[in-house]
Enzyme design. Structure first.
Site, PDB file in Angstrom:
ATOM      1  N   GLY B 268       0.830  -1.196   0.000  1.00 48.39           N
ATOM      2  CA  GLY B 268       0.000   0.000   0.000  1.00 48.39           C
ATOM      3  C   GLY B 268       0.862   1.242   0.000  1.00 48.39           C
ATOM      4  O   GLY B 268       2.085   1.186   0.206  1.00 48.39           O
ATOM      5  N   GLY B 270       2.377   4.749   1.385  1.00 52.41           N
ATOM      6  CA  GLY B 270       2.640   5.328   2.690  1.00 52.41           C
ATOM      7  C   GLY B 270       3.966   4.903   3.267  1.00 52.41           C
ATOM      8  O   GLY B 270       4.662   4.025   2.748  1.00 52.41           O
ATOM      9  N   GLU B 293      -0.294  -1.456  -6.738  1.00 48.95           N
ATOM     10  CA  GLU B 293      -0.981  -0.330  -7.369  1.00 48.95           C
ATOM     11  C   GLU B 293      -0.046   0.855  -7.520  1.00 48.95           C
ATOM     12  O   GLU B 293       0.042   1.452  -8.573  1.00 48.95           O
ATOM     13  CB  GLU B 293      -2.276   0.019  -6.617  1.00 48.95           C
ATOM     14  CG  GLU B 293      -2.116   0.154  -5.115  1.00 48.95           C
ATOM     15  CD  GLU B 293      -3.417   0.477  -4.401  1.00 48.95           C
ATOM     16  OE1 GLU B 293      -4.512   0.213  -4.933  1.00 48.95           O
ATOM     17  OE2 GLU B 293      -3.351   1.002  -3.265  1.00 48.95           O
ATOM     18  N   ASN B 383      -8.325   9.142   4.513  1.00 47.28           N
ATOM     19  CA  ASN B 383      -8.092   9.156   3.064  1.00 47.28           C
ATOM     20  C   ASN B 383      -9.113   8.336   2.273  1.00 47.28           C
ATOM     21  O   ASN B 383      -9.563   8.764   1.227  1.00 47.28           O
ATOM     22  CB  ASN B 383      -6.695   8.609   2.751  1.00 47.28           C
ATOM     23  CG  ASN B 383      -5.601   9.381   3.448  1.00 47.28           C
ATOM     24  OD1 ASN B 383      -5.756  10.580   3.710  1.00 47.28           O
ATOM     25  ND2 ASN B 383      -4.533   8.722   3.790  1.00 47.28           N
ATOM     26  N   GLY B 387      -7.093   0.823  -2.433  1.00 47.11           N
ATOM     27  CA  GLY B 387      -7.054  -0.524  -2.980  1.00 47.11           C
ATOM     28  C   GLY B 387      -6.905  -1.597  -1.930  1.00 47.11           C
ATOM     29  O   GLY B 387      -6.820  -2.779  -2.267  1.00 47.11           O
ATOM     30  N   LYS B 407       0.312   9.325  18.565  1.00 45.68           N
ATOM     31  CA  LYS B 407       0.231  10.532  19.414  1.00 45.68           C
ATOM     32  C   LYS B 407       0.987  10.330  20.736  1.00 45.68           C
ATOM     33  O   LYS B 407       0.440  10.559  21.820  1.00 45.68           O
ATOM     34  CB  LYS B 407      -1.222  10.903  19.704  1.00 45.68           C
ATOM     35  CG  LYS B 407      -2.089  11.017  18.434  1.00 45.68           C
ATOM     36  CD  LYS B 407      -2.473  12.428  18.107  1.00 45.68           C
ATOM     37  CE  LYS B 407      -3.298  12.483  16.848  1.00 45.68           C
ATOM     38  NZ  LYS B 407      -2.843  13.479  15.890  1.00 45.68           N
TER      39      LYS B 407
END
EC number: 2.8.3.18
Lengths: 508, 508
Positions: B268, B270, B293, B383, B387, B407
């Site tokens: 993916g 990121g 992808e 977001n 996919g 965080k």
């Protein structure tokens, strides 16, 4: 025992009593058994095995197995095996109250799997190896191939991969079933070829399961019928659900998105989906086809009504009355029927290629179109996801149906947030209750909520759901929720036996 | 303007300024634009359109459109269009903070869709018709075909189905990109054929988008670069995540389930997935392939390290440094690369056939392996699902990765129940955090919970999660929950800014 049932004569001396065959299964083994939606399950060996487990446990000896099937079994077999404490692990589906109880108590580890996927896990050694396969058959061919009965399910892959195979030849299953099955096994990765099914009618495999006959370790002769389907006849509410869906489909035809032949149809097992399929009998649609997993009474009623041209499935599961009517005439239907391995009937590749209209049953759905198909109160398993995910994800149109309330109104099937998600909003196009139909396609969550509240919710719950949504929307977010209240309806159902707010209860 | 960029000379007089092309787009239209993961988006027309919307709105005139893309856009285009209040509906993915804000405020209706599915909806008239397609191109062939740039996305189907097409020829996109693309469009139902892709290397289509050149209503010449990827470099935690996954894969090889070539890899978009892919550089695995992808920096690092033989994707999205290094040498890489329509890069048929190892990022996951990829606090969109569902459902191995806390520890990525479900337990095989890896295959929910608690949870939250699970299990159920507490961690995060129970906060 007619010779035609075992055409490979060298196998005829392997006929043994069920108890002797069951003795091939030992503690800790992984066993694959035929059976899909109460059709075509091996019957004598699991019963003998349950009896042996009871005896073994009485002597303090262990006897527990991992049992993998196609889907649910009939003849109370899951009940007998569960009550005999024979099952340590059960894969990939069940629908038996006694087994369900053991699963929810944590006594049986249940692996709830997409029905198309189990054999992929076996083939890649992520699950398995299968020690023994037990397969119900009409007979054995001259080459030692196994001719399945009223279901294919996972039987082919079980038999092909198992170290030993037990065949149960069921003399009550008509020999005329031969030729109904189409056994196709995808080629091995990394050289896997496209699966050549391009219409529901495509025949791409063999009419029997090809195995090395030397693996057939025992043959048991049985005469027990499949259990009758426990589907209820249509009622006013299921007829209303069917009516809403027919109106919607007529409109889709009118605006040119579909023709009167629609797309190949899939229907989940159960009363509501079966009733919806009955709705096609009085519809303007015709020359229909089915590409489904279980073929129920409605399939044959649609044949008889001249509405349906062809049906592909993985099993035939009928009521007693329909069984008595269909089975003597199975030869008349055979040219319009195929039974396939569940891997093929439920394969994402084919479902997407054919562009199915998939109709499955929801236990509950939420404001935004997420569907719970399996868990009561978010915790207790009913049956399992079955094939609904295989179909809903890849269908041209993914329809979910349910009555708007349950338990006389104490439960709403439409809730602020589902307590368990089996199908996400991304996989749900159309929701139907007896109240009406919500078309969620191309809508954002806030729009989905308004359509669902307007069309699907029972009047008893409409104000409460609308109030929740408006307050949640005031807080903001793409998918508005009041997170501390999102499951409050389920909490109330658990603690007070009803989802109805107290003030509404008095009015109701 | 080199002639080679527009080889069909009759089109050369259609070059217009961006403002003039943008004027073809009117209020209420449905517009399809190129662009996938900040690569290959049309740049000048959307900017001109946003400016026009600002001017129109200042005059009190309406100008709002439905915008469909491949995936996210670069160059702050989604920001500019959102802030100009140009977007009434946005499909199927975005990753822009300003647009996200408008979506969460309910100003833009965002339809969060599996990336492989959008064009099916267009093709069946469930969505559309596309009034105008705006496609970035390297150039136009002698037959009027469009040569895409750094992404294919949904561009081919947009251009084929649109009434009018605007082509943006981007002179900064090297002409050498020609030949990289493989444009295959599935045949129409009910006569759809199998998609003939059988390896990541399979070339099955054309190197350009074939359309009737008469539909090309305007050509705009641009020189704006793609935005650089905003992926962060690997850190100690992402390296630990990669390390756990490599150890797991080595073990799978050792026990014979995989070879050192593994299966085709998908990652993916990121920081974490990119870092995990970097983990393969120092691994014992080789002769790898990707069927993914988006191709990020790690793809080219793996090529350069000699680890990767071939990569198929729908876009190339690189950091500034990597872009400057790769693009001048794109010819060297071209024989090992294919860019496909996202329908094909993400197609369930091919993902299942090839048997991918899919690596995607979770926002949070729960005790039982359900994954939230999209919603903060159950309500606010980040977001979109992108996919991840296409891959996770159909992969041979579905892996989700995330850091165990966010965080500074105020949020745990492992929670009792996820606040939104994008991937159900049925589609999640392996979970990895920097703490460790949980292999959930063939486990029942209660077993999954113990493995997740033991391996994935940050020490700050381990006792609290274990306590929840033990108390839930005492109540029973296949998937034990204390339904009134299931979302309490999210409620605490909302109200107190942290999921940490008060007593733990003092200790921490």
């Amino acid at each position: 025992m007619p010779e035609n049932r075992i055409r490979l004569s060298s196998l005829r001396d392997r006929i043994v009593p069920a108890e002797e065959a069951a003795a091939l299964i030992g503690d800790g083994m992984i066993v694959g058994m035929s059976g899909f939606t109460r059709a075509g399950e091996a019957k004598a060996v699991p019963m003998a095995l349950a009896a042996r487990a009871n005896a073994a446990h009485a002597r303090g000896e262990p006897l527990r197995i991992t049992l993998i099937t196609g889907a649910s079994l009939g003849n109370d077999l899951d009940k007998q095996m569960a009550e005999a404490h024979l099952l340590s692990r059960r894969i990939p589906f069940q629908s038996d109250p006694a087994l369900r109880k053991a699963i929810n108590a944590g006594e049986v580890m249940f692996v709830d799997q997409h029905l198309s996927e189990t054999v992929e896990h076996l083939r890649t050694n992520q699950l398995g190896p299968i020690d023994v396969a037990v397969i119900e058959a009409v007979g054995i061919t001259a080459s030692g191939g196994i001719i399945p009965t009223t279901s294919v399910g996972n039987s082919a892959t079980f038999a092909i991969l198992a170290k030993k195979v037990i065949v149960e030849i069921n003399l009550t299953q008509p020999e005329e079933l031969e030729g109904l099955h189409d056994i196709y096994i995808p080629t091995r990765r990394p050289f896997r070829e496209p699966i050549p099914v391009v219409t529901p009618e495509s025949r791409v495999g063999l009419p029997f399961i090809p195995i090395d006959p030397e693996k057939i370790a025992a043959i048991v002769v049985t005469r027990k019928l499949d259990s009758a389907s426990n589907v209820l006849p249509p009622d006013a509410e299921t007829a209303a659900i069917a009516g809403h869906l027919m109106e919607f489909l007529k409109h889709e035809v009118k605006i040119g998105r579909l023709t009167n032949r629609l797309q190949p149809l899939q229907a989940g097992i159960g009363t509501i989906a079966n009733a919806v399929m009955h709705g096609f009998i009085e519809s303007p649609f015709g020359d229909l086809t089915m590409y489904s997993e279980v073929l129920q009474d409605s399939t044959f009623d649609l044949f008889d009504a001249g509405k349906l041209n062809f049906a592909s499935g993985s099993s035939i599961t009928l009521s007693k009355a329909k069984y008595d009517q269909v089975m003597p005439r199975i030869t008349d239907y055979k040219s319009r029927l195929i039974l396939r391995p569940q891997e093929i009937s439920n394969h994402p590749e084919i479902i997407r290629r054919l562009g199915l209209i998939g109709i499955n049953t929801a236990l509950e759905f939420d404001l935004y179109g997420n569907v719970n198909s399996t868990h009561v109160g978010g915790t207790h398993m009913m049956n399992g996801i079955g094939g609904s995910g295989d179909f809903a994800r890849n269908a041209y149109l993914s329809v979910f149906v349910t009555k708007s309330i349950a338990k006389g109104g104490a439960l709403s099937s439409v809730v602020p947030m589902v307590s368990h998600v089996d199908h996400t909003e991304h996989d749900v196009d159309i929701l139907v209750t007896e109240v009406g139909l919500a078309d969620l396609r191309e809508l954002a969550p806030r729009e989905r909520a308004r359509v669902i509240i307007a069309n699907c919710v029972h009047p008893l719950y409409r104000d409460a759901l609308s109030d929740y949504f408006e307050r949640a929307t005031a807080r903001g977010g793409h998918t508005p929720h009041i997170i501390e209240e999102a499951l409050a309806w389920h909490v109330r159902a658990r603690e007070e036996g009803t989802m109805l707010p107290e003030k509404t209860r008095k009015i109701a």
